[in-house]
Design a protein around this motif. Sequence first.
Motif, PDB file in Angstrom:
ATOM      1  N   ASP A  62      32.405  23.828  59.362  1.00  0.00           N
ATOM      2  CA  ASP A  62      31.280  22.934  59.651  1.00  0.00           C
ATOM      3  C   ASP A  62      29.934  23.648  59.649  1.00  0.00           C
ATOM      4  N   SER A  63      29.939  24.914  59.996  1.00  0.00           N
ATOM      5  CA  SER A  63      28.659  25.612  60.044  1.00  0.00           C
ATOM      6  C   SER A  63      28.891  27.116  59.943  1.00  0.00           C
ATOM      7  N   PHE A  64      28.071  27.791  59.183  1.00  0.00           N
ATOM      8  CA  PHE A  64      28.130  29.256  59.154  1.00  0.00           C
ATOM      9  C   PHE A  64      26.766  29.788  58.736  1.00  0.00           C
TER      10      PHE A  64
ATOM     11  N   GLY B 194      19.130  12.318  50.896  1.00  0.00           N
ATOM     12  CA  GLY B 194      19.901  12.186  52.131  1.00  0.00           C
ATOM     13  C   GLY B 194      19.020  11.614  53.223  1.00  0.00           C
ATOM     14  N   VAL B 195      19.651  10.933  54.183  1.00  0.00           N
ATOM     15  CA  VAL B 195      18.856  10.364  55.278  1.00  0.00           C
ATOM     16  C   VAL B 195      18.276  11.492  56.121  1.00  0.00           C
ATOM     17  N   THR B 196      17.273  11.167  56.873  1.00  0.00           N
ATOM     18  CA  THR B 196      16.560  12.194  57.626  1.00  0.00           C
ATOM     19  C   THR B 196      17.473  12.905  58.646  1.00  0.00           C
ATOM     20  N   GLY B 197      17.332  14.210  58.698  1.00  0.00           N
ATOM     21  CA  GLY B 197      18.025  14.983  59.719  1.00  0.00           C
ATOM     22  C   GLY B 197      19.414  15.465  59.358  1.00  0.00           C
ATOM     23  N   TRP B 198      19.787  15.453  58.076  1.00  0.00           N
ATOM     24  CA  TRP B 198      21.148  15.880  57.719  1.00  0.00           C
ATOM     25  C   TRP B 198      21.172  17.104  56.821  1.00  0.00           C
ATOM     26  N   GLY B 199      20.003  17.724  56.529  1.00  0.00           N
ATOM     27  CA  GLY B 199      20.078  19.030  55.877  1.00  0.00           C
ATOM     28  C   GLY B 199      19.300  19.252  54.599  1.00  0.00           C
ATOM     29  N   LYS B 200      18.451  18.298  54.185  1.00  0.00           N
ATOM     30  CA  LYS B 200      17.705  18.505  52.931  1.00  0.00           C
ATOM     31  C   LYS B 200      16.794  19.728  53.034  1.00  0.00           C
ATOM     32  N   SER B 201      16.032  19.785  54.139  1.00  0.00           N
ATOM     33  CA  SER B 201      15.069  20.887  54.272  1.00  0.00           C
ATOM     34  C   SER B 201      15.790  22.217  54.383  1.00  0.00           C
ATOM     35  N   SER B 202      16.935  22.215  55.069  1.00  0.00           N
ATOM     36  CA  SER B 202      17.617  23.497  55.244  1.00  0.00           C
ATOM     37  C   SER B 202      18.171  23.983  53.899  1.00  0.00           C
ATOM     38  N   LEU B 203      18.523  23.062  53.007  1.00  0.00           N
ATOM     39  CA  LEU B 203      18.959  23.473  51.660  1.00  0.00           C
ATOM     40  C   LEU B 203      17.771  24.035  50.863  1.00  0.00           C
TER      41      LEU B 203
ATOM     42  N   GLN C 223      14.149  13.616  48.482  1.00  0.00           N
ATOM     43  CA  GLN C 223      13.742  12.327  49.056  1.00  0.00           C
ATOM     44  C   GLN C 223      14.892  11.734  49.852  1.00  0.00           C
ATOM     45  N   GLN C 224      14.569  10.646  50.598  1.00  0.00           N
ATOM     46  CA  GLN C 224      15.626  10.088  51.447  1.00  0.00           C
ATOM     47  C   GLN C 224      16.533   9.119  50.712  1.00  0.00           C
ATOM     48  N   ARG C 225      15.960   8.374  49.759  1.00  0.00           N
ATOM     49  CA  ARG C 225      16.775   7.388  49.036  1.00  0.00           C
ATOM     50  C   ARG C 225      16.679   7.624  47.541  1.00  0.00           C
TER      51      ARG C 225
ATOM     52  N   THR D  71      30.045  20.826  49.288  1.00  0.00           N
ATOM     53  CA  THR D  71      29.530  22.140  49.715  1.00  0.00           C
ATOM     54  C   THR D  71      28.964  22.051  51.124  1.00  0.00           C
ATOM     55  N   GLN D  72      28.859  23.211  51.736  1.00  0.00           N
ATOM     56  CA  GLN D  72      28.195  23.310  53.035  1.00  0.00           C
ATOM     57  C   GLN D  72      27.028  24.272  52.865  1.00  0.00           C
ATOM     58  N   THR D  73      25.841  23.847  53.303  1.00  0.00           N
ATOM     59  CA  THR D  73      24.680  24.735  53.233  1.00  0.00           C
ATOM     60  C   THR D  73      24.800  25.750  54.364  1.00  0.00           C
TER      61      THR D  73
ATOM     62  N   VAL E 247      29.184  15.721  58.599  1.00  0.00           N
ATOM     63  CA  VAL E 247      28.786  17.047  59.086  1.00  0.00           C
ATOM     64  C   VAL E 247      27.372  17.371  58.589  1.00  0.00           C
ATOM     65  N   LYS E 248      26.521  17.875  59.480  1.00  0.00           N
ATOM     66  CA  LYS E 248      25.164  18.254  59.056  1.00  0.00           C
ATOM     67  C   LYS E 248      25.230  19.454  58.119  1.00  0.00           C
ATOM     68  N   GLY E 249      24.431  19.407  57.073  1.00  0.00           N
ATOM     69  CA  GLY E 249      24.440  20.504  56.102  1.00  0.00           C
ATOM     70  C   GLY E 249      25.540  20.354  55.055  1.00  0.00           C
TER      71      GLY E 249
ATOM     72  N   LEU F 253       4.840  16.749  51.180  1.00  0.00           N
ATOM     73  CA  LEU F 253       4.062  15.583  51.637  1.00  0.00           C
ATOM     74  C   LEU F 253       4.344  15.229  53.092  1.00  0.00           C
ATOM     75  N   LYS F 254       5.360  15.879  53.700  1.00  0.00           N
ATOM     76  CA  LYS F 254       5.612  15.670  55.135  1.00  0.00           C
ATOM     77  C   LYS F 254       4.854  16.705  55.953  1.00  0.00           C
ATOM     78  N   MET F 255       4.266  17.672  55.249  1.00  0.00           N
ATOM     79  CA  MET F 255       3.551  18.792  55.872  1.00  0.00           C
ATOM     80  C   MET F 255       4.431  19.483  56.912  1.00  0.00           C
TER      81      MET F 255
HETATM   82  N1  LIG Z   1      23.403  23.754  56.972  1.00  0.00           N
HETATM   83  C1  LIG Z   1      23.343  23.407  58.229  1.00  0.00           C
HETATM   84  N2  LIG Z   1      24.185  23.948  59.120  1.00  0.00           N
HETATM   85  C2  LIG Z   1      24.093  23.572  60.422  1.00  0.00           C
HETATM   86  N3  LIG Z   1      23.219  22.654  60.901  1.00  0.00           N
HETATM   87  C3  LIG Z   1      22.377  22.087  60.050  1.00  0.00           C
HETATM   88  C4  LIG Z   1      22.389  22.429  58.658  1.00  0.00           C
HETATM   89  N4  LIG Z   1      21.439  21.719  58.042  1.00  0.00           N
HETATM   90  C5  LIG Z   1      20.841  20.965  58.990  1.00  0.00           C
HETATM   91  N5  LIG Z   1      21.400  21.181  60.188  1.00  0.00           N
HETATM   92  C6  LIG Z   1      21.013  20.544  61.455  1.00  0.00           C
HETATM   93  O1  LIG Z   1      20.331  19.336  61.160  1.00  0.00           O
HETATM   94  C7  LIG Z   1      18.960  19.389  61.579  1.00  0.00           C
HETATM   95  C8  LIG Z   1      18.084  18.698  60.551  1.00  0.00           C
HETATM   96  O2  LIG Z   1      18.145  19.414  59.331  1.00  0.00           O
HETATM   97  P1  LIG Z   1      17.005  19.294  58.226  1.00  0.00           P
HETATM   98  O3  LIG Z   1      15.663  19.452  58.856  1.00  0.00           O
HETATM   99  O4  LIG Z   1      17.352  20.209  57.139  1.00  0.00           O
HETATM  100  O5  LIG Z   1      17.207  17.776  57.785  1.00  0.00           O
HETATM  101  P2  LIG Z   1      16.377  16.910  56.752  1.00  0.00           P
HETATM  102  O6  LIG Z   1      17.365  16.086  56.030  1.00  0.00           O
HETATM  103  O7  LIG Z   1      15.490  17.754  55.949  1.00  0.00           O
HETATM  104  O8  LIG Z   1      15.540  16.006  57.704  1.00  0.00           O
HETATM  105  P3  LIG Z   1      14.054  15.476  57.479  1.00  0.00           P
HETATM  106  O9  LIG Z   1      14.125  14.528  56.333  1.00  0.00           O
HETATM  107  O10 LIG Z   1      13.713  14.831  58.790  1.00  0.00           O
HETATM  108  O11 LIG Z   1      13.229  16.706  57.202  1.00  0.00           O
HETATM  109  C9  LIG Z   1      18.677  20.887  61.740  1.00  0.00           C
HETATM  110  O12 LIG Z   1      17.668  21.122  62.696  1.00  0.00           O
HETATM  111  C10 LIG Z   1      20.017  21.434  62.191  1.00  0.00           C
HETATM  112  O13 LIG Z   1      20.184  21.241  63.580  1.00  0.00           O
END
Ligand SMILES: Nc1ncnc2c1ncn2[C@@H]1O[C@H](COP(=O)(O)OP(=O)(O)OP(=O)(O)O)[C@@H](O)[C@H]1O
Length: 485
Positions: free
Chosen positions: A170-172, A215-224, A351-353, A410-412, A395-397, A248-250
């Motif tokens: 789930d996470s690494f 992907g919807v907000t908060g599920w890992g786009k920015s972290s990728l 983007q989200q959608r 995949t898992q980010t 699972v987030k990411g 554009l979200k600054m």
């Molecule tokens: N690869 C990951 N492994 C573990 N947790 C993650 C991972 N990616 C995201 N998360 C969790 O989800 C939260 C939101 O991730 P992220 O900011 O990447 O989402 P987002 O889709 O870009 O959201 P937004 O559209 O609001 O920017 C992170 O703060 C973290 O807690």
Amino acid sequence: MMRELWNSLKEWNDVMDDFIGSVMFELFGATFVGIPSASLGKPLSVLTKMIAGAYIGANLYTRLPSLLSKKAQVRYRLTNSFLHSGLFLTIKRRDIGDGQIKEVRVFPKINDVKIASKLTEVRISLPLGMAPEMIQQREWAFQRTFGDTTQLIEDSPGHYRLRIPAALPDSFRYDYEQARTILERTGGFPVYVGESSEGPVAINLQKTPHIGIVGVTGWGKSSLLRIILNSWLRYYSPDRLRLFLADLKMSEFGMYERVPHVEGRVAVRKHEVRSMLSEVHEILLARQEMFYNAGAIDQEEYEEMTGEKLPFIVVAIDEVAALRKETEIHDVLDDIAAMGRSLGVFLILSQQRADKEVIDGRLKNNLNIRIAFRMSDELNSRMFLENGLAAKIKVKGRSLVKDTTDLLETQTPWLDTKEARAMIAEIKDKYRDHRKKPLLVKINGEVPQDVELNAQDNKDLLDLVMQLQSSKKDWIFPKEEEEIS
Ligand SMILES: Nc1ncnc2c1ncn2[C@@H]1O[C@H](COP(=O)(O)OP(=O)(O)OP(=O)(O)O)[C@@H](O)[C@H]1O
């Protein structure tokens, strides 16, 4: 305490179910379920039962170890999914006991089960008379049994392979060395997009250009986006990679300001994106002319012919949906999407959608790598991936990566912003005195091949670019008669 006891009883019960099922399966194969023993004719009944008993006993004795094996478990679960999804033919046979005609089920044959640490593969062939659509329309049943990323592949008519990837953690944590290894191994212009159950995943953008991330907000786009950019920044020098960033979200790209690989400022307003893209468009046209004059069909060939390495150019826009009404911007994005691959200019749009109000069909069709995090519903997921699986992500990411042929789960890896900033500080430090070649300085229509700038000139030029961008003006080039001092 009671709950724990109850859970262990349930677990034990499941194991016994599997075990008994495996015994039945191993003894009678995938061909018959319903054994007609209950209705055996009187005279033969005792004898047949004795034979069956002896047969079961002998089989149990010789096959017990394999019945308990993982392979037998896979066979049992697969046969069960054939049964519950109705994947069998019903044929009539004469009962050996009472001579009556009985209906029996004929299942696909499981020829082989291969289990490796990261992937299980099962070879299946269809019985005579079973239409291929019967199995093809039941991929969902295998996914329900073995997980959402299970894939059914047709090897030859009537012969199929089921690919069952092992479960992902789930996470690494992010590990640059892992990214570097796969970037090196992939070649071309590779992008690292995470880990699948089969190991790290990188895709060569020169072969499969342009990435859409949804992907919807908060599920890992920015972290990728963070792991893609940070891996590249460490892997490439600014002479091999240039980034044009718009946020554009600054929020996410602020940390990349003044990184030597990043051209100008990160664009955060629409007019800044417009001006950033007009610069990219200039580069696109200039490269087109340059390659044409050299007789090269693409960047790879140009580099081979001239021995000159050009930087890969990436335009990354976080939350591109904010630009949906900007036709001028979309025209440039369309051009990059259509011509960019051969010219070494690539897109990453997040983007989200993915519906047509947010991103037009032509642009979407040119995003050859589609990465979906959790999506709001099956319809949206289907529009982007051609299947509804992204709506089931829990699972987030976790993402589904689709290139032109494959779909991979995949898992980010997780790289927090503090670590990402520390990496960036090191990169800035490494290239502190680096003299970056200007990407394109157009003077009187000429594209100089070799412009040497010292650190001060470089800084002055960068400041000028930033001033121009922040003063909302487009590029200004000297007039024909003006001398450059
Ligand atoms: N690869 C990951 N492994 C573990 N947790 C993650 C991972 N990616 C995201 N998360 C969790 O989800 C939260 C939101 O991730 P992220 O900011 O990447 O989402 P987002 O889709 O870009 O959201 P937004 O559209 O609001 O920017 C992170 O703060 C973290 O807690």
